[in-house]
Design an enzyme around this catalytic site. Structure first.
Site, PDB file in Angstrom:
ATOM      1  N   SER A 245       9.844   6.488  -0.979  1.00 39.48           N
ATOM      2  CA  SER A 245       8.792   5.857  -1.479  1.00 39.48           C
ATOM      3  C   SER A 245       7.589   6.189  -0.444  1.00 39.48           C
ATOM      4  CB  SER A 245       8.983   4.429  -1.854  1.00 39.48           C
ATOM      5  OG  SER A 245       7.666   3.634  -2.096  1.00 39.48           O
TER       6      SER A 245
ATOM      7  N   TYR B 232      13.082  -3.281   1.195  1.00 40.98           N
ATOM      8  CA  TYR B 232      12.621  -1.813   0.393  1.00 40.98           C
ATOM      9  C   TYR B 232      12.136  -0.916   1.255  1.00 40.98           C
ATOM     10  CZ  TYR B 232      11.004   1.061  -3.596  1.00 40.98           C
ATOM     11  OH  TYR B 232      10.917   2.185  -4.258  1.00 40.98           O
TER      12      TYR B 232
END
Length: 256
Positions: free
Chosen positions: A149, A162
């Site tokens: 990401s 995350y």
């Protein structure tokens, strides 16, 4: 893309309207035989049904990426069904409110949220690689793509688990690229920016999207099909000399 027709792919995290679903569809359009897998078998089957309705070949399969036996069974099912495995796309993530919604900062992060995120987004990807890589090495070819990401490069003030899990994929990807490279197996990492999946559209405001748009060096925000195209390239013979790389696909929002 060259070299995809008749090859076999697993998309681990395929549901309609998301990156995995769009990728499964694109790979099938390129002639690949696709196993669309998701935690909910019904959503995976919906993707497979879309593919078969358009003349492609696909099956849907339920699996739990955080359970090694479940992932191993998915890989074994694929090989038994189609006779091999040439592409593995790890894209699954736990974006449920009880996980991503409680993923805060390093000071206040609930340990169970941290552990669940690591289990799905890092350890789960490792499970897939652990069981797919020997098959690809034996056949002398294959391509693995993991999903990171762009938030990792931004250093967001929240979502610490995350970001940590996604960051760990850099080491996992490069290790796997080294282990498989001399055997014709490539492993790469894609880092999407803001992608307008159905979930993203539902969970963000128009104002937020306009703010993101201001930072993107492109005339629009990303779509799931943009990531799907990159996976197809990395699976194909056209990407044969790309190995161990971390590729940002964010419309130019970040320069690294």
């Amino acid at each position: 893309m060259r070299g995809l027709n008749g090859k076999v792919a697993v998309v681990a995290g395929a549901a309609p309207g998301n990156i995995g679903g769009a990728t499964a569809v694109r790979l099938a359009e390129e002639g690949m035989l696709v196993v669309a897998a998701d935690l909910r078998e019904a959503t995976a089957q919906a993707v497979a049904d879309e593919i078969t309705a358009s003349g492609g070949t696909a099956v849907g399969r339920g699996f739990d990426i955080s359970d090694e036996q479940s992932y191993q069974a998915l890989i074994e099912f694929t090989v038994e069904r189609f006779g091999g495995l040439h592409g593995l796309f790890n894209v699954a993530a736990d974006l449920s409110p009880q996980t991503i919604g409680r993923d805060t900062d390093v000071i206040s992060e609930p340990v169970e949220v941290w552990q669940r995120t690591i289990d799905v987004t890092l350890t789960g990807y490792m499970y897939g690689i652990r069981h797919a890589l020997p098959i690809m090495i034996k056949q002398g070819s294959g391509s693995i793509v993991n999903t990171m990401s762009s938030s990792v490069w931004m250093g967001e003030p929240e979502h610490v688990a995350y970001q940590a899990a996604k960051s760990g994929l850099v080491g996992l990807t490069r290790h796997t690229a080294t282990l498989g490279g001399k055997h014709g197996v490539r492993t790469n990492l894609l880092s999407p920016g803001v992608i307008l999946t159905e979930t993203a559209i539902r969970s963000t405001t128009e104002e937020f999207r306009e703010q993101i748009m201001a930072s993107v060096r492109a005339p629009r925000l990303g779509r799931p099909e943009d990531i799907a195209a990159m996976v197809a390239f990395l699976f194909s013979d056209d990407g044969a000399y790309v190995n161990g790389q971390s590729l940002l696909v964010d419309g130019g929002a970040n320069f690294t």
